[in-house]
Design a protein around this motif. Sequence first.
Motif, short mmCIF file in Angstrom:
data_model
loop_
_atom_site.label_atom_id
_atom_site.label_comp_id
_atom_site.label_asym_id
_atom_site.label_seq_id
_atom_site.Cartn_x
_atom_site.Cartn_y
_atom_site.Cartn_z
N VAL A 71 0.85 -1.20 0.00
CA VAL A 71 0.00 0.00 0.00
C VAL A 71 0.88 1.25 0.00
N ARG A 72 1.93 1.24 0.81
CA ARG A 72 2.82 2.41 0.90
C ARG A 72 3.61 2.61 -0.39
N ARG A 73 3.77 1.53 -1.17
CA ARG A 73 4.46 1.63 -2.48
C ARG A 73 3.51 2.13 -3.57
N GLY A 74 2.24 2.32 -3.22
CA GLY A 74 1.28 2.79 -4.22
C GLY A 74 0.56 1.68 -4.97
N ILE A 75 0.69 0.44 -4.48
CA ILE A 75 -0.03 -0.69 -5.08
C ILE A 75 -1.45 -0.71 -4.51
N ARG A 76 -2.43 -0.90 -5.37
CA ARG A 76 -3.82 -1.04 -4.89
C ARG A 76 -3.98 -2.50 -4.45
N LEU A 88 -17.05 -13.73 -2.07
CA LEU A 88 -16.19 -12.77 -1.38
C LEU A 88 -16.48 -11.36 -1.85
N ASP A 89 -16.69 -10.45 -0.89
CA ASP A 89 -16.64 -9.02 -1.19
C ASP A 89 -15.19 -8.61 -1.01
N TRP A 90 -14.88 -7.37 -1.34
CA TRP A 90 -13.50 -6.89 -1.25
C TRP A 90 -13.49 -5.48 -0.68
N ALA A 91 -12.37 -5.12 -0.05
CA ALA A 91 -12.15 -3.75 0.41
C ALA A 91 -10.73 -3.36 0.06
N VAL A 92 -10.53 -2.09 -0.24
CA VAL A 92 -9.19 -1.61 -0.56
C VAL A 92 -8.40 -1.44 0.74
N ALA A 93 -7.21 -2.03 0.78
CA ALA A 93 -6.37 -1.97 1.97
C ALA A 93 -5.84 -0.55 2.18
N THR A 94 -5.70 -0.18 3.44
CA THR A 94 -5.02 1.06 3.80
C THR A 94 -3.80 0.67 4.63
N ASP A 95 -2.95 1.63 4.95
CA ASP A 95 -1.75 1.25 5.71
C ASP A 95 -1.94 1.40 7.22
N ASP A 96 -3.21 1.49 7.67
CA ASP A 96 -3.43 1.68 9.11
C ASP A 96 -3.66 0.37 9.88
N ASP A 97 -3.71 -0.76 9.15
CA ASP A 97 -3.80 -2.07 9.81
C ASP A 97 -5.11 -2.32 10.56
N ALA A 98 -6.14 -1.48 10.37
CA ALA A 98 -7.40 -1.68 11.10
C ALA A 98 -8.13 -2.90 10.54
N GLU A 108 -10.62 -9.25 8.89
CA GLU A 108 -11.07 -8.64 7.65
C GLU A 108 -10.88 -7.13 7.71
N PRO A 109 -10.73 -6.50 6.55
CA PRO A 109 -10.53 -5.05 6.52
C PRO A 109 -11.80 -4.30 6.91
N THR A 110 -11.62 -3.04 7.28
CA THR A 110 -12.76 -2.23 7.73
C THR A 110 -13.19 -1.19 6.70
N GLY A 111 -12.51 -1.15 5.55
CA GLY A 111 -12.81 -0.12 4.55
C GLY A 111 -14.13 -0.32 3.84
N GLU A 112 -14.38 0.56 2.86
CA GLU A 112 -15.60 0.49 2.07
C GLU A 112 -15.70 -0.87 1.36
N VAL A 113 -16.86 -1.47 1.45
CA VAL A 113 -17.06 -2.81 0.87
C VAL A 113 -17.39 -2.70 -0.61
N LEU A 114 -16.61 -3.42 -1.41
CA LEU A 114 -16.84 -3.52 -2.85
C LEU A 114 -17.38 -4.91 -3.14
N GLY A 115 -18.16 -5.06 -4.17
CA GLY A 115 -18.77 -6.35 -4.49
C GLY A 115 -17.78 -7.37 -5.03
N PRO A 116 -18.25 -8.60 -5.28
CA PRO A 116 -17.39 -9.69 -5.75
C PRO A 116 -16.64 -9.40 -7.05
N ILE A 117 -17.22 -8.58 -7.94
CA ILE A 117 -16.54 -8.38 -9.21
C ILE A 117 -15.37 -7.40 -9.13
N ALA A 118 -15.18 -6.75 -8.00
CA ALA A 118 -14.06 -5.80 -7.85
C ALA A 118 -12.73 -6.48 -8.14
N VAL A 119 -12.63 -7.77 -7.83
CA VAL A 119 -11.37 -8.49 -8.00
C VAL A 119 -11.03 -8.74 -9.47
N ASN A 120 -12.00 -8.54 -10.35
CA ASN A 120 -11.75 -8.78 -11.78
C ASN A 120 -10.68 -7.87 -12.36
#
Length: 198
Positions: A71-76, A88-98, A108-120
């Motif tokens: 995440v700190r390197r700018g990778i999504r 599986l739903d997905w959330a974008v990782a942040t560098d706060d480890d929450a 599991e991450p605490t960020g905004e929940v994205l649907g199953p197709i986000a991983v595509n």
Amino acid sequence: MSNDVEHAKRALRAELRERRGLLSEAQREAAAAAIGERLDALIDELGARSISCFLSTLSEPGTREFVTRAVRRGIRVLLPITRADGLLDWAVATDDDATTEGLYGLPEPTGEVLGPIAVNDVDLMIVPAAAVDRSGMRMGWGRGYFDKTIGSMEKCPPVYAVIYDSEILDSLPREVHDQPVDGVVTPSQTLNLSPSRR
């Protein structure tokens, strides 16, 4: 027949879980550091800008420092969130480890929940496993989340499982729904396997 396969898988999972439980904290930390370096190199080799990964539990090879670094390197980085329907739903990782506790007590991450197709849209999938055999067949922990995800993707990116060295086996019991992986990352090696079924 399938009952025999299920029984063989259950017995093997129990043995692998027990083996992981015997590792000391120092061994786990050393393995996580080595795996993180290999995953960094794999991202660079593939030119991946967006990946999916998982938040390791205490018994799994560690991925958390790798995720924070990516995440700190700018990778999504997309992290999985289990659903009751087996997807599986997905959330974008942040560098706060929450994290929060998801189904089955998994982190599991605490960020905004994205649907199953986000991983595509990812360039690389990094998945957990109990073991992988030399043909690339992956055995998970029995809930089928990653088999369903990989099996349903129209254009699946390279998939690498993170395991310990002793979990690369000659062959594994397999069922129809089991999905192969393209490679494994262990503390001592990144092993490219043949599947590329895409």
